[in-house]
Write a protein that holds these residues in place. Structure first.
Motif, PDB file in Angstrom:
ATOM      1  N   HIS A  21       0.813  -1.227   0.000  1.00  0.00           N
ATOM      2  CA  HIS A  21       0.000   0.000   0.000  1.00  0.00           C
ATOM      3  C   HIS A  21       0.845   1.274   0.000  1.00  0.00           C
ATOM      4  N   LEU A  22       1.893   1.298   0.809  1.00  0.00           N
ATOM      5  CA  LEU A  22       2.625   2.559   1.010  1.00  0.00           C
ATOM      6  C   LEU A  22       3.547   2.896  -0.155  1.00  0.00           C
ATOM      7  N   LEU A  35       3.311  11.054  11.102  1.00  0.00           N
ATOM      8  CA  LEU A  35       2.094  10.584  10.443  1.00  0.00           C
ATOM      9  C   LEU A  35       1.048  11.696  10.488  1.00  0.00           C
ATOM     10  N   SER A  57       3.558   8.130  -3.694  1.00  0.00           N
ATOM     11  CA  SER A  57       2.177   8.141  -3.230  1.00  0.00           C
ATOM     12  C   SER A  57       1.383   7.021  -3.886  1.00  0.00           C
ATOM     13  N   GLU A  60      -4.453   7.028  -0.488  1.00  0.00           N
ATOM     14  CA  GLU A  60      -4.331   8.148   0.456  1.00  0.00           C
ATOM     15  C   GLU A  60      -2.966   8.206   1.136  1.00  0.00           C
ATOM     16  N   PHE A  61      -2.077   7.283   0.763  1.00  0.00           N
ATOM     17  CA  PHE A  61      -0.773   7.208   1.418  1.00  0.00           C
ATOM     18  C   PHE A  61       0.272   7.969   0.604  1.00  0.00           C
ATOM     19  N   LEU A  76       4.334  10.854   6.353  1.00  0.00           N
ATOM     20  CA  LEU A  76       3.436   9.937   5.631  1.00  0.00           C
ATOM     21  C   LEU A  76       1.985  10.223   6.011  1.00  0.00           C
ATOM     22  N   SER A  77       1.103  10.268   5.013  1.00  0.00           N
ATOM     23  CA  SER A  77      -0.323  10.432   5.327  1.00  0.00           C
ATOM     24  C   SER A  77      -0.975   9.067   5.471  1.00  0.00           C
ATOM     25  N   THR A  78      -1.927   9.011   6.400  1.00  0.00           N
ATOM     26  CA  THR A  78      -2.606   7.736   6.690  1.00  0.00           C
ATOM     27  C   THR A  78      -4.042   7.731   6.178  1.00  0.00           C
ATOM     28  N   ASN A  84      -6.959   2.243   8.515  1.00  0.00           N
ATOM     29  CA  ASN A  84      -5.748   2.630   7.765  1.00  0.00           C
ATOM     30  C   ASN A  84      -4.496   2.547   8.635  1.00  0.00           C
ATOM     31  N   VAL A  88      -0.863   1.008   7.841  1.00  0.00           N
ATOM     32  CA  VAL A  88       0.350   1.840   7.923  1.00  0.00           C
ATOM     33  C   VAL A  88       1.350   1.261   8.929  1.00  0.00           C
TER      34      VAL A  88
END
Ligand code: R1P
Ligand code: URA
Length: 291
Positions: A21-22, A35, A57, A60-61, A76-78, A84, A88
């Motif tokens: 995902h990340l 975060l 990216s 949403e990560f 990093l955005s979670t 989520n 993460v």
């Protein structure tokens, strides 16, 4: 003893060697991680970096790794929610502690320092809009930690019992756990200018936080009981949506974590600041200096 092997279905690695995902690769991750919920906040944090070494990216990560005053940091955005945070934290821990070539755990634990910078709703008269609150404890209404072995070791069980009794907790809502921040990190980040509080992390912004629009609530008195709750001199200070899973999973994994939030709505005063994006930089600067 033979090392546990993490099969491709359990630890999904993309063709380029990044985590599912990340989209980060092991070498992209700094030991210090900030975060944020909002992907737009990543660029704001990184605008303080003197250099950026990597930017990726997916969904949403969004992540940027760079340096602030010589400190290597990944921001990093979670996205929103504890579901989520499960993704993460597990993927960050895999990047730090699993060898992607052999798919086995590394010999030495690499400990990450994780600071969440978020927004929240204040629940006490002393937490008006604009207050910075550091979560010493986080009550998880989300249920995530209940799926992990060791859940009871990562929860303050006496606090949990007192909370359930005082707010007349309905067991149909699941079992709330009480995770806690790393004490040393809490002291470093909160210093002497943030409120140290008890945060409730909810599985929703509306019903679970007692916001009633067109749908009536199952227990319309729950927020009042939460506001009046008190245990060993501690009160519930704020609602947000990620701190419990972050604190709980970090404790189980051996990482250090704390959540700090800026109050953007006070539920008692019935006030909100919808333009907070212009003012959260003050909190970002404090965290960058202290992490
Ligand atoms: C809800 O508006 C979101 O804001 C808060 C909540 O925890 C939830 O994620 O935090 P962030 O501003 O970090 O997203
Ligand atoms: N984030 C939340 O989860 N709740 C609020 O009231 C404000 C921000």
């Amino acid at each position: 003893m033979e090392k546990k092997y993490f099969a491709p279905s359990e630890l999904i690695i993309n063709e380029d060697g990044s985590i599912f995902h990340l989209h980060l690769k092991p070498e992209n991750l700094a030991d210090k991680v900030i975060l944020v919920g909002d992907p737009g906040r990543v660029a704001l944090v990184a605008s303080h970096f003197e250099n950026k070494e990597c930017e990726v990216s997916n969904r949403e990560f969004c992540a940027i790794t760079g340096t602030f005053k010589g400190k290597r940091i990944t921001v990093l955005s979670t996205g929103i929610g504890c579901d989520n945070i499960d993704i993460v934290l597990n993927e960050l821990d895999a990047l730090a502690n699993i060898d992607f070539k052999t798919r086995t755990e590394n010999e030495q634990l690499r400990q990450l320092t994780l600071v969440r910078i978020g927004t929240c709703g204040g629940l006490q008269p002393y937490t008006p809009v604009g207050t910075y609150i550091a979560s010493a404890k986080s009550i998880g209404f989300d249920g995530l930690l209940n799926f992990y072995a060791g859940r009871n070791q990562a929860s303050d069980l006496e606090f949990e019992a007192a909370f359930k009794k005082q707010v007349e907790w309905d067991s149909q809502l699941g079992n709330p756990y009480v995770a806690y921040a790393d004490k040393e990190l809490l002291d470093t980040i909160a210093a002497d200018d943030m409120v140290r509080g008890v945060t409730i992390a909810c599985g929703g912004f509306f019903g679970p936080q007692g916001r009633e629009l067109r749908l009536p609530l199952q227990d319309p008195k729950l927020n009042e009981k939460i506001e009046n709750f008190s245990y060993n001199g501690m009160q519930v200070t704020n609602f947000e949506m990620e701190s419990s899973a972050l604190a709980g999973l970090a404790t189980l994994m051996g990482h250090k974590a704390v959540t700090v939030c800026m109050v953007i709505a006070n539920r008692l005063a019935k006030e909100a600041n919808a333009s907070y994006k212009n003012t959260i930089d003050g909190l970002i600067e404090k965290v960058l200096e202290r992490i």
